[in-house]
Write a protein that holds these residues in place. Structure first.
Motif, mmCIF file in Angstrom:
data_model
loop_
_atom_site.group_PDB
_atom_site.id
_atom_site.type_symbol
_atom_site.label_atom_id
_atom_site.label_comp_id
_atom_site.label_asym_id
_atom_site.label_seq_id
_atom_site.Cartn_x
_atom_site.Cartn_y
_atom_site.Cartn_z
ATOM 1 N N PHE A 6 0.858 -1.195 0.000
ATOM 2 C CA PHE A 6 0.000 0.000 0.000
ATOM 3 C C PHE A 6 0.887 1.235 0.000
ATOM 4 C CE2 PHE A 6 -2.542 -3.401 1.515
ATOM 5 C CZ PHE A 6 -3.819 -3.142 1.047
ATOM 6 N N GLN A 7 0.628 2.121 -0.930
ATOM 7 C CA GLN A 7 1.326 3.406 -0.941
ATOM 8 C C GLN A 7 0.367 4.437 -0.368
ATOM 9 O OE1 GLN A 7 2.267 3.701 -5.138
ATOM 10 N NE2 GLN A 7 4.328 2.928 -4.763
ATOM 11 N N ILE A 8 0.773 5.030 0.748
ATOM 12 C CA ILE A 8 -0.138 5.944 1.437
ATOM 13 C C ILE A 8 0.462 7.340 1.485
ATOM 14 C CG2 ILE A 8 -1.419 6.385 3.568
ATOM 15 C CD1 ILE A 8 -1.311 3.408 4.166
ATOM 16 N N ALA A 34 -6.781 -3.109 6.068
ATOM 17 C CA ALA A 34 -5.361 -3.028 5.737
ATOM 18 C C ALA A 34 -4.738 -1.794 6.379
ATOM 19 C CB ALA A 34 -5.180 -3.001 4.219
ATOM 20 N N VAL A 35 -5.456 -0.668 6.316
ATOM 21 C CA VAL A 35 -4.945 0.573 6.914
ATOM 22 C C VAL A 35 -4.792 0.380 8.422
ATOM 23 C CG1 VAL A 35 -5.522 2.994 7.396
ATOM 24 C CG2 VAL A 35 -5.818 2.085 5.090
ATOM 25 N N LEU A 46 -0.177 6.991 11.825
ATOM 26 C CA LEU A 46 -0.966 7.174 10.596
ATOM 27 C C LEU A 46 -2.384 7.666 10.960
ATOM 28 C CD1 LEU A 46 -1.461 6.786 7.523
ATOM 29 C CD2 LEU A 46 -2.013 4.411 8.008
ATOM 30 N N ALA A 47 -2.737 8.839 10.428
ATOM 31 C CA ALA A 47 -4.053 9.410 10.748
ATOM 32 C C ALA A 47 -5.093 8.926 9.746
ATOM 33 C CB ALA A 47 -3.978 10.929 10.732
ATOM 34 N N VAL A 48 -6.168 8.384 10.268
ATOM 35 C CA VAL A 48 -7.280 7.941 9.410
ATOM 36 C C VAL A 48 -8.575 8.135 10.192
ATOM 37 C CG1 VAL A 48 -6.961 5.521 10.140
ATOM 38 C CG2 VAL A 48 -8.238 6.022 8.062
ATOM 39 N N LEU A 87 -3.285 4.955 -1.755
ATOM 40 C CA LEU A 87 -4.305 5.561 -0.887
ATOM 41 C C LEU A 87 -3.962 7.024 -0.659
ATOM 42 C CD1 LEU A 87 -4.773 2.872 1.923
ATOM 43 C CD2 LEU A 87 -6.036 3.142 -0.204
ATOM 44 N N GLN A 88 -4.960 7.873 -0.975
ATOM 45 C CA GLN A 88 -4.760 9.311 -0.793
ATOM 46 C C GLN A 88 -5.976 9.914 -0.110
ATOM 47 O OE1 GLN A 88 -4.046 9.632 -5.120
ATOM 48 N NE2 GLN A 88 -2.472 11.096 -4.548
#
Lengths: 248, 266
Positions: A6-8, A34-35, A46-48, A87-88
């Motif tokens: 995953f490219q975030i 996955a995130v 990682l902010a989500v 992922l953007q």
């Protein structure tokens, strides 16, 4: 178990970079899983934004391989995992951090739309009667979960950044729900043309395409509103008709 | 309205992170509409081979002035400017042409395919300025309903052509009932064009979409439901009718030229 990369997009408004994470994935996983796995094992900071994991809260909106989607409703089995999954955050709104954007503009827009104004009650006890067939049309619009994917994909906001002139598909749906309501008597047509910028919509139907609730945004909300605006402002025969009716 | 600062965002024409074949649909629209426009322009300027027996090409119907037995008023008018080549199609093609040009479905499709506005969802555009349908020239799209009114008459004219295509004249001049492949071609054309025209978004608004309480008007409600039903497949009707109009002209033209002959079923 298969390995997927995953490219975030990481960082804040002043500095962004793309970081790669490889994790083990299993059957039934969605992108949000996955995130969370990446967050738990490789990137604790990682902010989500997420909440229900069931496609009903509209929190985990992001761009997956360039298309606006809910992360919790996008199965990994539907993505080409032989290539890295990109992922953007949503691009139509200012970035706060990583996958989280500031969507408060939407709430400010909502406040400016004229509120529901019911007609006088039908009955002495202050109640109304509505036929189901009259309410059917607007019930579709009530499915909206305010994920703002339609706002994100709309090129008027995303690319041309006309946030000060156009309210976007979400709020055209909201306006349609009020304007077509069988009890409502408020008039929003002038606002639609002037303040809300309905004329900016050029019917690309991208909003309809990305809606996770399958609301037929363009055909059932925006175009009917456009037609009502035409009635009021662009149709010369209707204008004449109104003048003569007013004279009587 | 609240402004928003996205100053860090940079867009370049064609820029996208999509990994699917996003270009396929706009390319299809571009090729299909270009083919249609080129063919119809060529066919409209021919001014001949547009009828065969009881069949009249839909591109020339109704034939107001012209040399064929299908004409309504008379031959080429004397006031027609000599420097412009005469063709009966020039009197009629503007109406269905403008109906399609201002159609809500086609607008979305050709803005993408011909004007890259945007080329596809989440694909960057070539221009920074954007006026949408707020100002000239695209503000004219708002009179789509007037072209709908005209298009509805065309359904009547084309239905009459199907009726005429049921009556064949023999060598002694007697008319008799019959059905040829051409009759079926013209009948299918009317069905597809009706599906497209009666599913129009403007018609949906005019028959009932403009009011909020349809329960009090059962006829209006039924009409709204019918138009909405066709409207759900508006894109499909639009493409099928577009193709079939072109095919109908090709069929009749090739019969008239003698490349193939019409087969009588009855």
């Amino acid at each position: 178990m298969a390995i997927a990369t995953f490219q975030i997009l990481r960082g804040d408004a002043s500095n962004t970079r793309v970081e790669s994470y490889s994790i083990e994935v299993s059957e039934g996983m969605v992108v949000l899983d996955a995130v969370h796995a990446i967050q738990a094992t490789q990137a604790n900071d990682l902010a989500v934004r997420w909440n229900c994991k069931a496609g009903k809260c509209g929190s985990c909106s992001a761009e997956i391989n360039g298309m606006p989607k809910l992360m919790c409703m996008t199965r990994l089995s539907d993505l080409p995992l032989d290539k890295p999954v990109l992922l953007q955050p949503m691009k139509a709104f200012p970035l706060i951090k990583d996958l989280v954007t500031d969507v408060s503009w939407n709430f400010a827009v909502k406040k400016k739309i004229k509120k529901f104004k019911p007609r006088k009650p039908d009955n002495p006890d202050g109640t109304w009667r509505m036929a189901q067939e009259d309410i059917d049309r607007v019930q579709e619009f009530r499915k909206c979960i305010e994920c703002f994917l339609c706002q994100d994909v709309c090129h008027v906001l995303r690319e041309h950044q006309l946030h000060d002139q156009f309210i976007g598909p979400r709020y055209l749906v909201y306006t349609a729900a009020l304007e077509m309501h069988p009890l409502d008597v408020e008039d929003r047509l002038e606002d639609l043309k002037k303040e809300d910028g309905i004329g900016y919509c050029n019917i690309t139907k991208c909003c309809t395409k990305v809606c996770p609730e399958d609301i037929t945004i363009t055909d059932n909300a925006i175009i009917p509103l456009k037609e009502r605006v035409v009635d009021r402002f662009y149709d010369p025969l209707k204008k004449l008709f109104r003048i003569f009716r007013f004279k009587k | 309205m609240a402004e928003i600062n996205l100053s860090g965002t940079k867009y370049r024409f064609g820029n996208t992170y999509r990994k699917d074949a996003w270009w396929a649909y706009p390319l299809f629209v571009f090729l299909a509409l270009s083919l249609f426009v080129v063919y119809v322009t060529w066919a409209a300027w021919q001014g001949k081979n547009y009828w065969y027996g009881p069949y009249l090409s839909p591109l020339y119907s109704p034939e107001l002035f012209g040399p064929s037995p299908h004409r309504w008023i008379g031959p080429q008018p004397t006031w027609w400017p000599s420097m412009i080549r005469f063709s009966p199609a020039l009197f009629v093609l503007w109406a269905p042409g403008l109906f399609r040009l201002t159609c809500y479905y086609y607008r979305g499709a050709y803005y993408k395919a011909f004007w890259a506005d945007p080329p596809s969802c989440t694909v960057s555009e070539p221009r920074k300025k954007y006026w949408g349908e707020n100002s000239f020239p695209l503000i004219i799209q708002n009179i789509h309903r007037y072209f709908l009114y005209v298009a509805l008459f065309f359904i009547l004219f084309l239905s009459y052509d199907v009726w005429k295509a049921l009556w064949f004249t023999d060598t002694s001049g007697n008319k008799s009932f019959g059905i040829g492949i051409g009759t079926l071609v013209l009948a299918v054309n009317v069905v597809l064009l009706s599906g497209y025209t009666f599913g129009c978004h403007s018609l949906r608004h005019l028959v009932g979409g403009f009011i909020d309480r349809l329960s009090g008007s059962p006829v209006r409600r039924r009409a709204y439901i019918c138009v909405s039903c066709l409207n759900r497949r508006h894109m499909l009707w639009a493409w099928m009718s577009l193709f079939w109009v072109m095919f109908s002209d090709v069929y009749i033209r090739l019969c008239a030229i003698g490349v193939w002959s019409d087969w009588r079923i009855l």
